[in-house]
Design a protein around this motif. Structure first.
Motif, short mmCIF file in Angstrom:
data_model
loop_
_atom_site.label_atom_id
_atom_site.label_comp_id
_atom_site.label_asym_id
_atom_site.label_seq_id
_atom_site.Cartn_x
_atom_site.Cartn_y
_atom_site.Cartn_z
N ARG A 85 0.77 -1.22 0.01
CA ARG A 85 -0.11 0.03 0.00
C ARG A 85 1.05 1.30 0.12
NH1 ARG A 85 -4.04 -0.37 4.83
NH2 ARG A 85 -2.93 -2.27 5.59
N SER A 86 0.30 2.58 -0.51
CA SER A 86 0.91 3.66 -0.53
C SER A 86 0.98 4.03 0.99
CB SER A 86 0.20 4.59 -1.25
OG SER A 86 0.62 5.94 -1.00
N ASN A 87 1.73 4.95 1.32
CA ASN A 87 2.01 5.57 2.71
C ASN A 87 1.09 6.71 2.79
OD1 ASN A 87 3.85 3.80 3.59
ND2 ASN A 87 5.77 4.87 2.57
N ARG A 88 0.58 7.14 1.73
CA ARG A 88 -0.17 8.33 1.78
C ARG A 88 -1.73 8.05 1.51
NH1 ARG A 88 2.28 13.02 2.07
NH2 ARG A 88 4.52 13.31 1.96
N GLY A 89 -2.70 8.73 1.92
CA GLY A 89 -4.10 8.46 1.86
C GLY A 89 -4.79 8.11 2.90
N ARG A 90 -6.27 8.12 2.94
CA ARG A 90 -7.15 7.89 4.06
C ARG A 90 -6.98 6.57 4.69
NH1 ARG A 90 -12.05 11.19 4.13
NH2 ARG A 90 -12.99 10.84 6.35
N PHE A 91 -6.88 5.51 3.72
CA PHE A 91 -6.82 4.15 4.19
C PHE A 91 -5.30 3.50 4.28
CE2 PHE A 91 -11.03 3.60 2.26
CZ PHE A 91 -11.70 4.21 3.41
N ALA A 92 -4.25 4.48 4.02
CA ALA A 92 -3.03 3.98 3.85
C ALA A 92 -2.50 3.16 5.13
CB ALA A 92 -1.87 5.16 3.45
N LYS A 93 -2.80 3.56 6.24
CA LYS A 93 -1.96 3.00 7.34
C LYS A 93 -3.42 2.22 8.28
CE LYS A 93 1.23 6.53 7.77
NZ LYS A 93 2.33 5.61 7.37
N VAL A 94 -4.65 1.83 7.58
CA VAL A 94 -5.41 1.07 8.31
C VAL A 94 -5.08 -0.37 8.67
CG1 VAL A 94 -7.74 0.17 7.90
CG2 VAL A 94 -7.58 2.57 7.45
N THR A 95 -5.19 -0.80 9.66
CA THR A 95 -4.97 -2.05 10.25
C THR A 95 -5.91 -3.10 10.19
OG1 THR A 95 -4.87 -1.23 12.58
CG2 THR A 95 -2.61 -1.20 11.16
N SER A 96 -7.14 -2.54 10.67
CA SER A 96 -8.36 -3.53 10.72
C SER A 96 -9.60 -2.44 10.53
CB SER A 96 -8.40 -4.22 12.12
OG SER A 96 -8.71 -3.16 13.34
N VAL A 97 -10.56 -3.26 10.53
CA VAL A 97 -12.16 -2.45 10.24
C VAL A 97 -13.06 -3.38 10.91
CG1 VAL A 97 -13.81 -1.76 8.28
CG2 VAL A 97 -11.39 -1.65 7.90
N GLN A 98 -13.96 -2.71 11.54
CA GLN A 98 -15.20 -3.23 12.11
C GLN A 98 -16.56 -2.83 11.31
OE1 GLN A 98 -14.91 -1.38 15.96
NE2 GLN A 98 -13.86 -3.12 16.76
N ARG A 99 -17.26 -3.92 11.09
CA ARG A 99 -18.55 -3.69 10.59
C ARG A 99 -19.55 -3.76 11.62
NH1 ARG A 99 -21.02 -7.09 5.61
NH2 ARG A 99 -21.41 -8.58 7.38
N VAL A 100 -20.42 -2.58 11.97
CA VAL A 100 -21.23 -2.63 13.01
C VAL A 100 -22.57 -1.84 12.50
CG1 VAL A 100 -19.63 -2.67 14.68
CG2 VAL A 100 -20.25 -0.39 13.98
N LEU A 101 -23.53 -1.81 13.18
CA LEU A 101 -24.69 -1.16 13.19
C LEU A 101 -25.64 -1.56 11.77
CD1 LEU A 101 -24.06 2.51 14.47
CD2 LEU A 101 -24.87 0.43 15.95
N THR A 102 -25.62 -2.66 11.45
CA THR A 102 -25.96 -3.08 10.12
C THR A 102 -27.33 -2.98 10.13
OG1 THR A 102 -25.90 -5.62 10.83
CG2 THR A 102 -23.86 -4.83 9.58
N SER A 103 -27.82 -2.78 8.99
CA SER A 103 -29.38 -2.95 8.51
C SER A 103 -29.69 -3.45 7.41
CB SER A 103 -30.02 -1.54 8.82
OG SER A 103 -31.38 -1.44 8.47
N GLY A 104 -30.50 -4.50 7.05
CA GLY A 104 -30.71 -5.20 6.10
C GLY A 104 -29.71 -5.88 5.43
N GLY A 105 -29.76 -6.17 4.15
CA GLY A 105 -28.67 -6.89 3.29
C GLY A 105 -28.68 -8.40 3.45
N LEU A 106 -29.95 -8.95 4.06
CA LEU A 106 -30.17 -10.36 3.99
C LEU A 106 -31.29 -10.89 2.84
CD1 LEU A 106 -30.13 -11.59 7.62
CD2 LEU A 106 -28.27 -11.60 5.88
N PRO A 107 -31.38 -12.00 2.04
CA PRO A 107 -32.42 -12.28 1.26
C PRO A 107 -33.85 -12.47 2.03
CG PRO A 107 -30.86 -14.10 1.44
CD PRO A 107 -30.50 -13.00 2.45
N PRO A 108 -34.90 -12.32 1.54
CA PRO A 108 -36.21 -12.51 2.30
C PRO A 108 -36.43 -13.87 2.89
CG PRO A 108 -36.48 -11.95 -0.17
CD PRO A 108 -34.89 -11.71 0.23
N VAL A 109 -35.69 -14.77 1.68
CA VAL A 109 -35.86 -16.18 1.90
C VAL A 109 -34.45 -16.92 2.00
CG1 VAL A 109 -38.34 -16.39 1.85
CG2 VAL A 109 -36.69 -16.79 -0.20
N ALA A 110 -34.20 -18.04 2.36
CA ALA A 110 -32.93 -18.87 2.43
C ALA A 110 -32.86 -19.31 0.97
CB ALA A 110 -32.64 -19.44 3.55
#
Length: 213
Positions: free
Chosen positions: A150-175
């Motif tokens: 990765r480049s040393n510059r930019g918004r995500f250049a030094k990101v080490t981990s990401v959490q996904r929280v507060l999710t809403s939706g995204g699942l099919p209505p039936v499996a």
């Protein structure tokens, strides 16, 4: 002449009203479509790291850098496991929006987070929890791209981990599904919390640094 004056005033009034209507319409288009679809900011206050399930927590060696909202879609494909057909997730694609409701990047399938400044973070799932049975799981991703890639510059250049929280939706209505190869897009929203190494906390080049929650 005195018969023309009311007509002139009427035309000027109509023109002023048209200009005001046009200005209002333009103002309504200034925010990106993704931001317009996001819930109010008060509904998107992220949880603090120490209140999350252990599998989702950032390490003590990390500090919170960014909290971005996302609105997009999760793609599903109808696949067979040898016994039955079911909707299988193939990835999510979304727009990332900052606290000022400006679009700053995208989420793409494969764990890619790409900022508009061309910096990126590529994550692999390290933890996952069902918090709401009617929405996508909350999860933690850690960097899987090679050191130095990765480049040393930019918004995500030094990101080490990401959490996904507060999710809403995204699942099919039936499996279950009925035809192999079919695909389906399911809308979702979420908050993504971006962490970087604590030793970089004094680095003035990092954009939009946030205090740890």
């Amino acid at each position: 002449m005195k018969h023309c004056a009311p007509s002139l005033f009427a035309r000027l009034a109509n023109r002023a009203a048209s200009i005001a209507l046009l200005a209002s319409a333009v103002a309504g288009c200034t925010a990106p479509p993704s931001a317009q679809r996001l819930p109010p900011s008060s509904d998107r206050v992220p949880p603090s790291n120490d209140t999350l399930p252990a599998s989702l927590r950032a390490t003590p060696q990390e500090v919170l850098q960014d909290a971005l909202s996302a609105v997009g879609e999760t793609t599903y494909e109808c696949r067979s496991d040898g016994k039955r057909l079911s909707w299988t997730p193939t990835g999510s694609e979304a727009t990332l929006v900052d606290q000022a409701r400006h679009s700053v990047g995208t989420v793409t399938p494969g764990g890619y987070f790409i900022a508009y400044d061309r910096s990126q973070f590529v994550g692999a799932a390290a933890g996952e929890e069902i918090v709401n049975a009617g929405a996508l799981t909350w999860e933690r991703l850690v960097a899987r791209d090679e050191a130095g890639a990765r480049s040393n510059r930019g918004r995500f250049a030094k990101v080490t981990s990401v959490q996904r929280v507060l999710t809403s939706g995204g699942l099919p209505p039936v499996a279950a599904c009925s035809e192999q190869g079919q695909s389906m897009l399911v809308p979702y929203t979420a908050t993504y919390l971006f962490y970087r190494a604590a030793k970089a906390a004094s680095d003035d080049t990092m954009p939009n640094s946030l205090a740890a929650p």
